[in-house]
Design a protein around this motif. Structure first.
Motif, PDB file in Angstrom:
ATOM      1  N   PHE A 112      21.489-129.368  11.281  1.00  0.00           N
ATOM      2  CA  PHE A 112      22.366-128.760  12.292  1.00  0.00           C
ATOM      3  C   PHE A 112      21.713-127.658  13.360  1.00  0.00           C
ATOM      4  N   ARG A 113      20.596-127.088  12.796  1.00  0.00           N
ATOM      5  CA  ARG A 113      20.313-126.027  13.816  1.00  0.00           C
ATOM      6  C   ARG A 113      18.768-126.480  14.186  1.00  0.00           C
ATOM      7  N   LEU A 114      18.239-127.407  13.941  1.00  0.00           N
ATOM      8  CA  LEU A 114      17.081-128.038  14.561  1.00  0.00           C
ATOM      9  C   LEU A 114      17.166-129.352  15.022  1.00  0.00           C
ATOM     10  N   ALA A 115      17.543-130.355  14.546  1.00  0.00           N
ATOM     11  CA  ALA A 115      17.429-131.806  14.787  1.00  0.00           C
ATOM     12  C   ALA A 115      18.452-132.232  15.827  1.00  0.00           C
ATOM     13  N   LEU A 116      19.957-131.566  15.284  1.00  0.00           N
ATOM     14  CA  LEU A 116      21.112-131.831  16.071  1.00  0.00           C
ATOM     15  C   LEU A 116      20.973-131.242  17.667  1.00  0.00           C
TER      16      LEU A 116
ATOM     17  N   ASN B 117      21.907-127.707  28.297  1.00  0.00           N
ATOM     18  CA  ASN B 117      21.783-126.177  28.297  1.00  0.00           C
ATOM     19  C   ASN B 117      22.020-126.015  26.674  1.00  0.00           C
ATOM     20  N   VAL B 118      21.216-125.032  26.423  1.00  0.00           N
ATOM     21  CA  VAL B 118      20.777-124.777  24.994  1.00  0.00           C
ATOM     22  C   VAL B 118      22.037-124.183  24.293  1.00  0.00           C
ATOM     23  N   PHE B 119      22.939-123.351  25.003  1.00  0.00           N
ATOM     24  CA  PHE B 119      24.043-122.863  24.574  1.00  0.00           C
ATOM     25  C   PHE B 119      25.244-123.863  23.937  1.00  0.00           C
ATOM     26  N   TRP B 120      25.255-124.929  24.916  1.00  0.00           N
ATOM     27  CA  TRP B 120      26.246-125.857  24.680  1.00  0.00           C
ATOM     28  C   TRP B 120      25.731-126.809  23.668  1.00  0.00           C
ATOM     29  N   ALA B 121      24.325-127.242  23.474  1.00  0.00           N
ATOM     30  CA  ALA B 121      23.657-127.856  22.458  1.00  0.00           C
ATOM     31  C   ALA B 121      24.059-127.443  21.123  1.00  0.00           C
ATOM     32  N   PHE B 122      23.799-125.872  21.061  1.00  0.00           N
ATOM     33  CA  PHE B 122      24.226-125.179  19.718  1.00  0.00           C
ATOM     34  C   PHE B 122      25.516-125.163  19.404  1.00  0.00           C
ATOM     35  N   GLY B 123      26.409-124.894  20.447  1.00  0.00           N
ATOM     36  CA  GLY B 123      27.626-124.949  20.278  1.00  0.00           C
ATOM     37  C   GLY B 123      28.534-126.330  19.677  1.00  0.00           C
ATOM     38  N   ILE B 124      28.162-127.249  20.134  1.00  0.00           N
ATOM     39  CA  ILE B 124      28.659-128.817  19.900  1.00  0.00           C
ATOM     40  C   ILE B 124      27.978-128.815  18.752  1.00  0.00           C
TER      41      ILE B 124
ATOM     42  N   PHE C  70      29.147-129.152  12.665  1.00  0.00           N
ATOM     43  CA  PHE C  70      28.861-128.546  11.302  1.00  0.00           C
ATOM     44  C   PHE C  70      30.497-128.381  10.670  1.00  0.00           C
ATOM     45  N   GLY C  71      31.058-127.603  11.538  1.00  0.00           N
ATOM     46  CA  GLY C  71      32.565-127.339  11.018  1.00  0.00           C
ATOM     47  C   GLY C  71      33.212-128.328  10.457  1.00  0.00           C
TER      48      GLY C  71
ATOM     49  N   GLY D 220      28.430-121.447  11.478  1.00  0.00           N
ATOM     50  CA  GLY D 220      27.579-122.147  12.241  1.00  0.00           C
ATOM     51  C   GLY D 220      26.983-121.505  13.705  1.00  0.00           C
ATOM     52  N   LEU D 221      27.794-121.048  14.485  1.00  0.00           N
ATOM     53  CA  LEU D 221      27.660-120.284  15.607  1.00  0.00           C
ATOM     54  C   LEU D 221      26.948-118.969  15.268  1.00  0.00           C
ATOM     55  N   TYR D 222      27.213-118.249  14.345  1.00  0.00           N
ATOM     56  CA  TYR D 222      26.534-117.284  13.711  1.00  0.00           C
ATOM     57  C   TYR D 222      25.004-117.570  13.366  1.00  0.00           C
ATOM     58  N   LEU D 223      24.840-118.557  12.579  1.00  0.00           N
ATOM     59  CA  LEU D 223      23.333-119.068  11.943  1.00  0.00           C
ATOM     60  C   LEU D 223      22.730-119.474  13.344  1.00  0.00           C
TER      61      LEU D 223
END
Length: 103
Positions: free
Chosen positions: A16-20, A30-37, A42-43, A61-64
């Protein structure tokens, strides 16, 4: 249970924090959208906990994700995730059982 908590922390963070996010980045641009989605997905994996569990897990998940983006160190969030798992699956239930036994 300890092994499960640790392995889950490792595997979920790698996914969830590396591959996805790496898979989503070309789609979102956009890195923020990628991590946000990725955090929303994850949720969604905690749907069995109901809407509140999904929202809480997505926020975690957002915090991590923020910690990972800020530090660039995957091991930091793996350790945090494993500690959260240990707390929720072992430490907190044991404490609650002790408190319930005293009542």
């Amino acid at each position: 249970m300890v092994g499960f908590a640790v392995v889950t922390g490792i595997s979920e963070e790698i996914y969830f924090r590396l591959a996805l996010p790496l898979l989503l980045l070309p789609l979102t641009g956009n890195v923020f959208w990628a991590f946000g989605i990725g955090s929303m997905i994850f949720g969604a994996f905690d749907l069995y906990q109901g809407a509140r569990g999904v929202i809480q897990t997505a926020i975690v998940g957002l915090y991590l994700s923020a910690i990972y983006v800020g530090s660039g160190q995957l091991w930091v969030i793996v350790v945090l995730h494993a500690l959260m798992n240990l707390n929720s699956t072992i430490l907190r239930p044991r404490r609650m059982a002790r408190v319930a036994g005293r009542s």
